[in-house]
Write a protein that holds these residues in place. Sequence first.
Motif, PDB file in Angstrom:
ATOM      1  N   VAL A  78       0.836  -1.197   0.000  1.00  0.00           N
ATOM      2  CA  VAL A  78       0.000   0.000   0.000  1.00  0.00           C
ATOM      3  C   VAL A  78       0.870   1.247   0.000  1.00  0.00           C
ATOM      4  O   VAL A  78       0.627   2.209  -0.735  1.00  0.00           O
ATOM      5  N   ILE A  79       1.906   1.241   0.834  1.00  0.00           N
ATOM      6  CA  ILE A  79       2.813   2.384   0.914  1.00  0.00           C
ATOM      7  C   ILE A  79       3.472   2.637  -0.437  1.00  0.00           C
ATOM      8  O   ILE A  79       3.528   3.766  -0.913  1.00  0.00           O
ATOM      9  N   LYS A  80       3.955   1.571  -1.061  1.00  0.00           N
ATOM     10  CA  LYS A  80       4.642   1.726  -2.353  1.00  0.00           C
ATOM     11  C   LYS A  80       3.701   2.264  -3.419  1.00  0.00           C
ATOM     12  O   LYS A  80       4.051   3.163  -4.191  1.00  0.00           O
ATOM     13  N   ALA A  81       2.472   1.738  -3.463  1.00  0.00           N
ATOM     14  CA  ALA A  81       1.512   2.185  -4.475  1.00  0.00           C
ATOM     15  C   ALA A  81       1.138   3.639  -4.271  1.00  0.00           C
ATOM     16  O   ALA A  81       0.931   4.387  -5.236  1.00  0.00           O
ATOM     17  N   SER A  82       1.042   4.064  -3.032  1.00  0.00           N
ATOM     18  CA  SER A  82       0.581   5.427  -2.741  1.00  0.00           C
ATOM     19  C   SER A  82       1.585   6.491  -3.145  1.00  0.00           C
ATOM     20  O   SER A  82       1.240   7.653  -3.305  1.00  0.00           O
ATOM     21  N   GLU A  83       2.854   6.093  -3.289  1.00  0.00           N
ATOM     22  CA  GLU A  83       3.899   7.083  -3.560  1.00  0.00           C
ATOM     23  C   GLU A  83       3.652   7.838  -4.865  1.00  0.00           C
ATOM     24  O   GLU A  83       4.061   8.987  -5.018  1.00  0.00           O
ATOM     25  N   ILE A  84       2.974   7.190  -5.823  1.00  0.00           N
ATOM     26  CA  ILE A  84       2.702   7.830  -7.099  1.00  0.00           C
ATOM     27  C   ILE A  84       1.660   8.929  -6.919  1.00  0.00           C
ATOM     28  O   ILE A  84       1.648   9.923  -7.621  1.00  0.00           O
ATOM     29  N   ASN A  85       0.781   8.725  -5.968  1.00  0.00           N
ATOM     30  CA  ASN A  85      -0.429   9.522  -5.835  1.00  0.00           C
ATOM     31  C   ASN A  85      -0.313  10.644  -4.824  1.00  0.00           C
ATOM     32  O   ASN A  85      -1.132  11.550  -4.818  1.00  0.00           O
ATOM     33  N   SER A  86       0.680  10.575  -3.946  1.00  0.00           N
ATOM     34  CA  SER A  86       0.789  11.511  -2.832  1.00  0.00           C
ATOM     35  C   SER A  86       1.978  12.440  -3.017  1.00  0.00           C
ATOM     36  O   SER A  86       2.958  12.092  -3.674  1.00  0.00           O
ATOM     37  N   ALA A  87       1.880  13.614  -2.415  1.00  0.00           N
ATOM     38  CA  ALA A  87       2.962  14.589  -2.507  1.00  0.00           C
ATOM     39  C   ALA A  87       3.201  15.209  -1.141  1.00  0.00           C
ATOM     40  O   ALA A  87       2.272  15.714  -0.513  1.00  0.00           O
ATOM     41  N   TYR A  88       4.441  15.138  -0.684  1.00  0.00           N
ATOM     42  CA  TYR A  88       4.833  15.819   0.544  1.00  0.00           C
ATOM     43  C   TYR A  88       5.162  17.257   0.171  1.00  0.00           C
ATOM     44  O   TYR A  88       6.194  17.535  -0.437  1.00  0.00           O
ATOM     45  N   LEU A  89       4.295  18.167   0.511  1.00  0.00           N
ATOM     46  CA  LEU A  89       4.447  19.554   0.073  1.00  0.00           C
ATOM     47  C   LEU A  89       5.418  20.342   0.942  1.00  0.00           C
ATOM     48  O   LEU A  89       6.187  21.162   0.441  1.00  0.00           O
ATOM     49  N   LEU A  90       5.360  20.099   2.245  1.00  0.00           N
ATOM     50  CA  LEU A  90       6.184  20.880   3.173  1.00  0.00           C
ATOM     51  C   LEU A  90       6.407  20.084   4.443  1.00  0.00           C
ATOM     52  O   LEU A  90       5.475  19.490   4.990  1.00  0.00           O
ATOM     53  N   THR A  91       7.653  20.052   4.884  1.00  0.00           N
ATOM     54  CA  THR A  91       7.996  19.467   6.181  1.00  0.00           C
ATOM     55  C   THR A  91       8.874  20.458   6.913  1.00  0.00           C
ATOM     56  O   THR A  91       9.902  20.906   6.377  1.00  0.00           O
ATOM     57  N   VAL A  92       8.484  20.806   8.128  1.00  0.00           N
ATOM     58  CA  VAL A  92       9.256  21.791   8.895  1.00  0.00           C
ATOM     59  C   VAL A  92       9.353  21.336  10.347  1.00  0.00           C
ATOM     60  O   VAL A  92       8.364  20.902  10.942  1.00  0.00           O
ATOM     61  N   PHE A  93      10.557  21.385  10.889  1.00  0.00           N
ATOM     62  CA  PHE A  93      10.826  21.043  12.286  1.00  0.00           C
ATOM     63  C   PHE A  93      11.271  22.292  13.038  1.00  0.00           C
ATOM     64  O   PHE A  93      11.860  23.204  12.446  1.00  0.00           O
ATOM     65  N   LYS A  94      11.041  22.282  14.339  1.00  0.00           N
ATOM     66  CA  LYS A  94      11.521  23.417  15.132  1.00  0.00           C
ATOM     67  C   LYS A  94      13.052  23.414  15.207  1.00  0.00           C
ATOM     68  O   LYS A  94      13.691  24.472  15.190  1.00  0.00           O
ATOM     69  N   TYR A  95      13.631  22.212  15.308  1.00  0.00           N
ATOM     70  CA  TYR A  95      15.081  22.073  15.402  1.00  0.00           C
ATOM     71  C   TYR A  95      15.587  21.202  14.251  1.00  0.00           C
ATOM     72  O   TYR A  95      14.803  20.525  13.581  1.00  0.00           O
ATOM     73  N   GLU A  96      16.879  21.203  14.046  1.00  0.00           N
ATOM     74  CA  GLU A  96      17.455  20.305  13.058  1.00  0.00           C
ATOM     75  C   GLU A  96      17.158  18.864  13.455  1.00  0.00           C
ATOM     76  O   GLU A  96      17.136  18.518  14.641  1.00  0.00           O
ATOM     77  N   VAL A  97      16.943  18.015  12.457  1.00  0.00           N
ATOM     78  CA  VAL A  97      16.704  16.596  12.730  1.00  0.00           C
ATOM     79  C   VAL A  97      17.926  16.011  13.423  1.00  0.00           C
ATOM     80  O   VAL A  97      19.059  16.206  12.985  1.00  0.00           O
ATOM     81  N   GLY A  98      17.694  15.325  14.534  1.00  0.00           N
ATOM     82  CA  GLY A  98      18.795  14.757  15.307  1.00  0.00           C
ATOM     83  C   GLY A  98      19.311  15.658  16.404  1.00  0.00           C
ATOM     84  O   GLY A  98      20.243  15.287  17.131  1.00  0.00           O
ATOM     85  N   ALA A  99      18.723  16.858  16.548  1.00  0.00           N
ATOM     86  CA  ALA A  99      19.165  17.774  17.606  1.00  0.00           C
ATOM     87  C   ALA A  99      18.943  17.154  18.980  1.00  0.00           C
ATOM     88  O   ALA A  99      18.064  16.297  19.168  1.00  0.00           O
ATOM     89  N   ALA A 100      19.745  17.583  19.950  1.00  0.00           N
ATOM     90  CA  ALA A 100      19.688  17.030  21.307  1.00  0.00           C
ATOM     91  C   ALA A 100      18.524  17.639  22.077  1.00  0.00           C
ATOM     92  O   ALA A 100      18.700  18.484  22.962  1.00  0.00           O
ATOM     93  N   VAL A 101      17.311  17.221  21.704  1.00  0.00           N
ATOM     94  CA  VAL A 101      16.090  17.681  22.375  1.00  0.00           C
ATOM     95  C   VAL A 101      15.236  16.456  22.675  1.00  0.00           C
ATOM     96  O   VAL A 101      15.346  15.427  22.014  1.00  0.00           O
ATOM     97  N   ASP A 102      14.379  16.585  23.700  1.00  0.00           N
ATOM     98  CA  ASP A 102      13.512  15.460  24.057  1.00  0.00           C
ATOM     99  C   ASP A 102      12.534  15.125  22.937  1.00  0.00           C
ATOM    100  O   ASP A 102      12.230  13.954  22.684  1.00  0.00           O
ATOM    101  N   TYR A 103      12.025  16.169  22.281  1.00  0.00           N
ATOM    102  CA  TYR A 103      11.116  15.948  21.154  1.00  0.00           C
ATOM    103  C   TYR A 103      11.189  17.146  20.227  1.00  0.00           C
ATOM    104  O   TYR A 103      11.292  18.290  20.677  1.00  0.00           O
ATOM    105  N   ASN A 104      11.125  16.857  18.938  1.00  0.00           N
ATOM    106  CA  ASN A 104      11.267  17.890  17.919  1.00  0.00           C
ATOM    107  C   ASN A 104       9.909  18.125  17.258  1.00  0.00           C
ATOM    108  O   ASN A 104       9.494  17.360  16.374  1.00  0.00           O
TER     109      ASN A 104
END
Length: 216
Positions: A82-108
């Motif tokens: 299902v995941i593989k099939a959906s990739e054709i049909n879906s678009a990730y338009l925007l992803t934004v985090f408060k901190y850099e991915v992997g930053a030393a925080v309890d949760y981002n």
Amino acid sequence: MKGKINIALLLLITIIFSCKTNGKPEGFDYGKVENNVYNNSFFNFKASLPAEWIVQSKEQTENLVEKGKDIVAGEDDNLKAVIKASEINSAYLLTVFKYEVGAAVDYNPSLMLIAENLKLAPGIKKGSDYLFQTRKLLKQSQIQYNHIDNEFEKVKVGNYEFYKMELDLNHTGINIKQNYYSTISNGFSFSVIISFVTENQKKELEKILDTFEFKK
């Protein structure tokens, strides 16, 4: 690990339809961020982002999603398909985090915009229909949720009506909360997911939601 599970949770909303897909029409726009404002011409949409938050490139988002797939599907071969099939049909338009991915925080905390072509799903006429199908899929995933709303509240996000679904789960001792917002625009589902742990994080994310504007 927290960065990976965060993206894995966001991934789930994109994998509803596993039949044939029509992909993205000519003129489809992933949008872009300039001067801390995200603009998308296809959806006639814009949103303001905090200057210090970290916007992921399309490639970075795709890499993070790829890493999250195994967490979502586990050993379930059907869900992997299902995941593989959906990739054709879906678009990730925007992803934004408060901190850099992997930053030393309890949760981002994060916000993600996702669109999905509904041409082959004529029964989905409003955001609540999309969330109904999303909830069914969430319950099939390898992630165990403490709570998922059974009813979806109609809410105003910026200048547009969405439907909202709230959920939460425990992971590595942290209670993670997500709000899913969905509406229908230009033949697509247009969905927003915010992920947070504290009330202050939620308020920061809601300030971004307040800037959402679909141009008339």
